[in-house]
Design an enzyme around this catalytic site. Structure first.
Site, PDB file in Angstrom:
ATOM      1  N   HIS A  89     -41.061 -17.386 -48.248  1.00 27.95           N
ATOM      2  CA  HIS A  89     -39.872 -18.353 -48.365  1.00 27.95           C
ATOM      3  C   HIS A  89     -40.823 -19.828 -48.687  1.00 27.95           C
ATOM      4  O   HIS A  89     -39.574 -20.528 -49.160  1.00 27.95           O
ATOM      5  CB  HIS A  89     -39.264 -18.436 -46.762  1.00 27.95           C
ATOM      6  CG  HIS A  89     -38.457 -17.150 -46.607  1.00 27.95           C
ATOM      7  ND1 HIS A  89     -37.442 -16.261 -47.632  1.00 27.95           N
ATOM      8  CD2 HIS A  89     -38.812 -16.372 -45.455  1.00 27.95           C
ATOM      9  CE1 HIS A  89     -37.280 -15.357 -47.105  1.00 27.95           C
ATOM     10  NE2 HIS A  89     -37.901 -15.360 -45.973  1.00 27.95           N
ATOM     11  N   GLN A 116     -44.290  -9.802 -38.197  1.00 27.59           N
ATOM     12  CA  GLN A 116     -42.774 -10.545 -37.785  1.00 27.59           C
ATOM     13  C   GLN A 116     -41.810  -9.415 -36.842  1.00 27.59           C
ATOM     14  O   GLN A 116     -41.868  -7.892 -37.829  1.00 27.59           O
ATOM     15  CB  GLN A 116     -42.623 -11.164 -39.161  1.00 27.59           C
ATOM     16  CG  GLN A 116     -42.840 -12.223 -39.145  1.00 27.59           C
ATOM     17  CD  GLN A 116     -42.267 -13.328 -40.274  1.00 27.59           C
ATOM     18  OE1 GLN A 116     -43.358 -13.873 -41.369  1.00 27.59           O
ATOM     19  NE2 GLN A 116     -40.914 -12.797 -40.325  1.00 27.59           N
ATOM     20  N   GLU A 150     -38.401  -8.688 -36.632  1.00 30.74           N
ATOM     21  CA  GLU A 150     -37.294  -9.710 -37.208  1.00 30.74           C
ATOM     22  C   GLU A 150     -36.258  -8.840 -37.559  1.00 30.74           C
ATOM     23  O   GLU A 150     -34.771  -9.566 -38.411  1.00 30.74           O
ATOM     24  CB  GLU A 150     -36.912 -10.861 -37.947  1.00 30.74           C
ATOM     25  CG  GLU A 150     -38.172  -9.931 -39.676  1.00 30.74           C
ATOM     26  CD  GLU A 150     -38.930 -11.593 -40.501  1.00 30.74           C
ATOM     27  OE1 GLU A 150     -37.967 -11.935 -40.399  1.00 30.74           O
ATOM     28  OE2 GLU A 150     -39.739 -10.650 -41.146  1.00 30.74           O
ATOM     29  N   ASP A 171     -33.556 -13.883 -39.689  1.00 30.83           N
ATOM     30  CA  ASP A 171     -33.445 -13.150 -39.727  1.00 30.83           C
ATOM     31  C   ASP A 171     -32.883 -12.382 -39.014  1.00 30.83           C
ATOM     32  O   ASP A 171     -31.950 -10.971 -38.758  1.00 30.83           O
ATOM     33  CB  ASP A 171     -34.479 -12.344 -40.764  1.00 30.83           C
ATOM     34  CG  ASP A 171     -34.167 -12.630 -42.285  1.00 30.83           C
ATOM     35  OD1 ASP A 171     -33.585 -13.090 -42.944  1.00 30.83           O
ATOM     36  OD2 ASP A 171     -35.714 -12.844 -42.602  1.00 30.83           O
TER      37      ASP A 171
END
Length: 235
Positions: free
Chosen positions: A48, A161, A163, A190
């Site tokens: 990101h 991650q 999420e 998320d």
């Protein structure tokens, strides 16, 4: 030899404070790395953030490593487009590790098969499938090629991650993956969306916070580290 303070903190079971680099450029990376003696780690965000994976991540890694023994541990969050279990993230992991990163953060890992693929890509045989050939890894770490080969599997940090709803359901299997998933990163935005709640503003919804605490407790019980945005990497 460049430092690896995050690994040292892991071994000592101490909190480790760090920062995310979302802006591109070697001067941004070097400035962030030198901003505080209390930084144990930096993550170059190629998912990101605005640093491109190919070219940009490697240049930022080298800029930070140039601080030598004062350098924080440099991790890279890869874009990881596609499902990790099919090996589509392997080249991204290979690229950043060959550029000298001390570890990887891999988004959207939702089951054990994906976690196994990620770990395998980050480890040399027989523990994994990572290939060796870059001349930049050992020089960035300040050691010989033989030393790198003998220590990398125990030194490269792999964080996945958590999420998605599926990841929460499969958490124990992910944490149990053989070959050392070192810890989990909780993506609260998320994760909130996946569970049907609004994103944190600024704190997560109380029901999402309960899930975050469950993830933390499971990580602790498995001897793994955990991290959630705006908090810290902890044992």
């Amino acid at each position: 030899m460049t430092a690896h303070p995050l690994l040292q903190a892991f071994k000592a079971s101490k909190p480790a404070f760090g920062a995310w680099i979302t802006l591109p450029g070697v001067f941004n990376a070097r400035t962030a790395a030198a901003s505080s003696p209390h930084l144990s780690w930096l993550v170059i965000d190629c998912e990101h953030g605005m640093t491109p994976l190919h070219g940009g991540a490697g240049e930022s890694i080298q800029a930070i490593a140039g601080l030598g023994s004062n350098a924080p541990t440099t991790m890279v969050r890869i874009p990881a487009t596609g499902a990790s279990a099919d090996g589509s993230a392997n080249w991204q992991i290979k690229y950043v590790l060959d550029a000298g990163a001390r570890g990887v953060v891999v988004p959207m890992v939702s089951n054990a098969a994906q976690a196994k693929s990620v770990v395998s890509a980050a480890r040399f045989p027989p523990a994994g499938i990572r290939g060796f050939g870059s001349p930049f890894t050992q020089t960035t770490w300040g050691i010989s090629a033989a030393e790198y080969l003998s220590t990398a599997n125990d030194s490269v940090i792999v964080l996945v991650q958590i999420e998605t709803r599926e990841a929460v359901q499969n958490l124990q299997e992910i944490l149990s993956v053989d070959g050392l998933v070192d810890g989990v990163f909780i993506g609260p935005f998320d994760l909130s969306l996946s569970l049907g709640f609004p994103v944190p503003s600024p704190e997560p919804h109380p029901e999402v916070e309960k899930v975050i605490q469950r993830i933390k407790d499971a990580a602790h019980a498995s001897g793994k580290k955990w991290y959630v945005s705006s908090r810290r990497l902890e044992n």
